[in-house]
Design an enzyme around this catalytic site. Structure first.
Site, PDB file in Angstrom:
ATOM      1  CG  HIS A 145      -2.058  -0.974   1.160  1.00  0.00           C
ATOM      2  ND1 HIS A 145      -1.837  -2.312   1.264  1.00  0.00           N
ATOM      3  CD2 HIS A 145      -3.406  -0.817   1.030  1.00  0.00           C
ATOM      4  CE1 HIS A 145      -2.994  -2.961   1.215  1.00  0.00           C
ATOM      5  NE2 HIS A 145      -3.965  -2.078   1.054  1.00  0.00           N
TER       6      HIS A 145
ATOM      7  N   GLY B 163      -0.625  -2.516  -5.891  1.00  0.00           N
ATOM      8  CA  GLY B 163      -1.537  -3.600  -5.541  1.00  0.00           C
ATOM      9  C   GLY B 163      -2.906  -3.066  -5.161  1.00  0.00           C
TER      10      GLY B 163
ATOM     11  CG  HIS C  67     -10.238  -5.314  -2.450  1.00  0.00           C
ATOM     12  ND1 HIS C  67     -10.417  -3.952  -2.433  1.00  0.00           N
ATOM     13  CD2 HIS C  67     -10.142  -5.704  -1.147  1.00  0.00           C
ATOM     14  CE1 HIS C  67     -10.419  -3.527  -1.180  1.00  0.00           C
ATOM     15  NE2 HIS C  67     -10.256  -4.568  -0.380  1.00  0.00           N
TER      16      HIS C  67
ATOM     17  CD  GLU D  31     -11.882  -6.200   2.740  1.00  0.00           C
ATOM     18  OE1 GLU D  31     -11.402  -5.325   2.003  1.00  0.00           O
ATOM     19  OE2 GLU D  31     -11.752  -6.178   3.977  1.00  0.00           O
TER      20      GLU D  31
ATOM     21  CB  CYS E 277     -10.058   2.175   4.997  1.00  0.00           C
ATOM     22  SG  CYS E 277     -11.044   0.653   4.908  1.00  0.00           S
ATOM     23  CB  CYS E 278     -15.240   2.644   6.227  1.00  0.00           C
ATOM     24  SG  CYS E 278     -15.003   1.119   5.285  1.00  0.00           S
TER      25      CYS E 278
END
Length: 643
Positions: free
Chosen positions: A137, A188, A263, A315, A411-412
């Site tokens: 990331h 990624g 994803h 996910e 993250c949300c």
């Protein structure tokens, strides 16, 4: 040739004055953003530890503690900074700006001399930076940082954060590509592509456009890339299978992809960048791929609430019509990403279907992820929960019946905050010839370099209809286009009191009014918001014999708090009249739906030759975004229907 046909106005040119959305933005500014800052600074006892600010202090050499959290923990702070930037554009806040400046100063001290900025690899594994693009990331975090820096510069005019972002972006541009001294590679987790395009539009530096294009063009051209990367390194962060190529969408070149795979957040961030680049450069092949993917998502792989990603394994998207309600994933971030994708498609070609989905996500798929008090958040947004099963049994552990105050992979929450604080970017659009009204949101917006101001007034979604009041320094010719939502069967359009419904041009879900506009012109839309029954394709096996209820843009849910336990025993007669009723809540009023239904009752035997008996029951449904605010209890969106 394809080009952006319209762009959103600057956020500073839009002032939201809406009974519904002003309250949501106030919640973001007054509660959500301060709460999340306290979380990042580990100030709230009893909540999941974040440590995100301390991680940057470690990277800056100002703390002896150890890094804590996800490899992408930095991105939470970047999304918060982006939300804070938009909040500062909505309303000045010296205290918020001072905190943002302090965070930015810390980022500057944590940044390395070559422009690299990542607290995980600086503090924990400096020898491994850029070695595991599939899992780690780094480019994703850089993307969120760049987006935040662009937003902060636009909000404040301060250059420090932008300069930090440009140094990082320049490092990425130098390092990745097919030129001499560069290495090939793709992220990624996509995000950097969106960010570089935003940075390009702000700075006009073509290298950012070229590198964004490179990351998209390179993807999927060598399917063995990540497998070869895994062989070269002596470590693995997650232990991901590099041969699972659909997971991160490198199973085929992007222009050859025609279905939503892998994803869901990664995917929709990539689709957003694809649509953005296609419209920016006139790439018809790229746009054709976007259209195919859009159709696949919206017609075969999307929940009625706008949720996407139907399995917790990766996910991810699965296959067409596989949309289970109780083991659903439907991550909040995925719905945020769909708003981004829809907006970019709308910029390339003005079609009502894009704005319809944008609206669906804003009212349902994303908003359900936030507790009405702004201090609890869903990661997964289910369409059915049963306490004792949901969140507890192995297959359902990810599906929680109540929103937690925070979670490890956070993250949300900041993603939703940056979306709703930037809502002004989604309401309107403008081209050389046309001003577009995409969403019914009370607001005042400036166009044509300040020569035209339009004030929108509406009580949507409680009531249908909207009025637009035009203010012009002098008369001017242009087209005004307003969306007709797919659920509005009939409407009337009045210009200065005269019915012009039959005279307007209807195209792709928009009504176009072309004239020489004058000061004090008033355009009025009149339409009713009818209660609707929604039925799914018979291929969605979980919904066979079921119906969902909607009114306007809102999807509705039935809760145990109103209807008692065993919601699966309830039946909605096809002939039942559905009555809307305004009901006050903890944050203002919302429309609930009431109807006469049936409840099935059976004996104690597990199986019986005697069919269950039906008795009358008064049923009530609440807006889906409002469910889960009254403690743990059952919830269902799709209800069994009786003939």
């Amino acid at each position: 040739m394809l080009r952006k046909v319209q762009r959103a106005p600057e956020l500073s040119d839009v002032k939201i004055t809406d009974p519904f959305w002003s309250d949501i933005q106030d919640l973001m500014r007054e509660t959500v953003i301060p709460y999340q800052a306290d979380i990042f600074e580990d100030k709230i006892p009893g909540q999941e530890k974040s440590h995100a600010i301390e991680n940057f202090k470690i990277a800056a050499g100002e703390s002896d503690e150890s890094f804590y959290g996800m490899v992408f923990q930095d991105s939470d702070v970047y999304k918060w900074l982006e939300a804070a930037s938009y909040a500062l554009e909505i309303a000045p806040d010296p205290e918020l700006e001072e905190k943002a400046d302090a965070y930015i100063d810390l980022l500057g001290r944590a940044q390395q001399e070559d422009g690299y900025l990542n607290s995980y690899f600086t503090a924990k594994e400096p020898e491994h930076r850029w070695q595991d693009l599939l899992e780690c990331h780094e480019l994703y975090c850089s993307g969120h940082m760049i987006e935040a820096a662009v937003a902060y510069f636009k909000a404040t005019g301060k250059k420090k954060f932008l300069e930090i972002a440009e140094r990082n972006a320049d490092l990425i541009c130098r390092r990745f590509g097919r030129g001499d001294g560069q290495r090939r590679g793709v992220p990624g987790h996509q995000e950097i592509e969106i960010a570089l395009l935003r940075l390009y539009r702000l700075t006009k530096n073509s290298r950012y456009l070229e590198t964004a294009k490179y990351f998209l063009d390179e993807r999927g051209t060598e399917p063995e890339y990540f497998a070869e990367e895994a062989k070269r390194r002596d470590f693995s962060h997650w232990g991901m299978d590099p041969d699972n190529r659909k997971y991160a969408q490198y199973h085929a070149p992007v222009r050859e992809q025609d279905s939503a795979e892998g994803h869901s957040v990664r995917a929709c961030y990539m689709y957003t960048a694809m649509a953005d680049l296609a419209a920016e450069t006139g790439d018809e092949a790229l746009m054709a791929a976007c259209r195919k993917i859009w159709r696949n998502i919206t017609q075969k792989r999307m929940y009625v609430t706008g949720g996407i990603g139907s399995t917790r394994y990766g996910e991810a998207f699965t296959v067409d019509y596989d949309l289970p309600n109780d083991t659903i994933y439907a991550e909040t971030c995925a719905s945020v990403a769909m708003v981004f994708f829809a907006r970019r498609m709308l910029e390339a070609e003005v079609k009502g279907e894009y704005a319809d989905i944008m609206e669906k996500e804003l009212f349902n798929g994303v908003l359900s992820g936030i507790q009405l008090d702004g201090k609890r958040f869903f990661y997964v947004n289910p369409l059915e929960v049963i306490p004792g099963i949901s969140g507890e049994l192995e297959e359902y552990k990810h599906v929680l019946p109540t929103r937690p105050g925070w979670y490890a992979c956070a993250c949300c929450p900041p993603n939703a905050a940056r979306l709703y604080t930037s809502l002004g970017r989604y309401i309107w659009g403008e081209s050389e010839t046309t001003i577009y009204a995409h969403l019914f949101v009370g607001s005042k917006a400036s166009f044509k370099d300040g020569k035209v101001t339009i004030k929108a007034e509406t009580n949507y979604p409680q009531e249908g209809g909207a009025e637009y009041l035009f203010s012009l320094k002098q008369p001017a010719p242009f087209r005004f286009a307003v969306r007709k939502p797919h659920y509005v069967k009939s409407w009337k359009i009045f210009l200065n009191g005269s019915d012009i419904t039959e005279k307007v041009e209807m195209k792709d879900g928009y009504a176009y009014i072309e004239r020489i506009w004058a000061d004090d012109d008033r355009l009025e839309l009149r339409f009713a918001l009818e209660c609707r029954r929604i039925y799914s394709n018979v291929g969605v096996r979980e919904n066979a014999g079921c119906v969902a209820l909607a009114r306007g843009p809102l999807i509705y849910a039935f809760e145990e708090a109103d209807n008692g336990p065993q919601l699966s025993a309830l039946r909605i007669p096809r002939t039942a009249e559905i009555l809307p009723e305004l009901e006050s809540g903890s944050r203002g009023a919302h429309v609930v739906l009431k109807l006469q239904g049936e409840r099935l009752k059976s004996g104690e035997a597990l199986y019986s030759d005697v069919p269950p008996a039906a008795e009358a029951a008064e049923l009530k449904a609440v807006p889906y975004y409002a469910w889960g605010n009254r403690g743990a209890g059952e919830m269902r969106v799709w209800m069994h229907e009786s003939l």
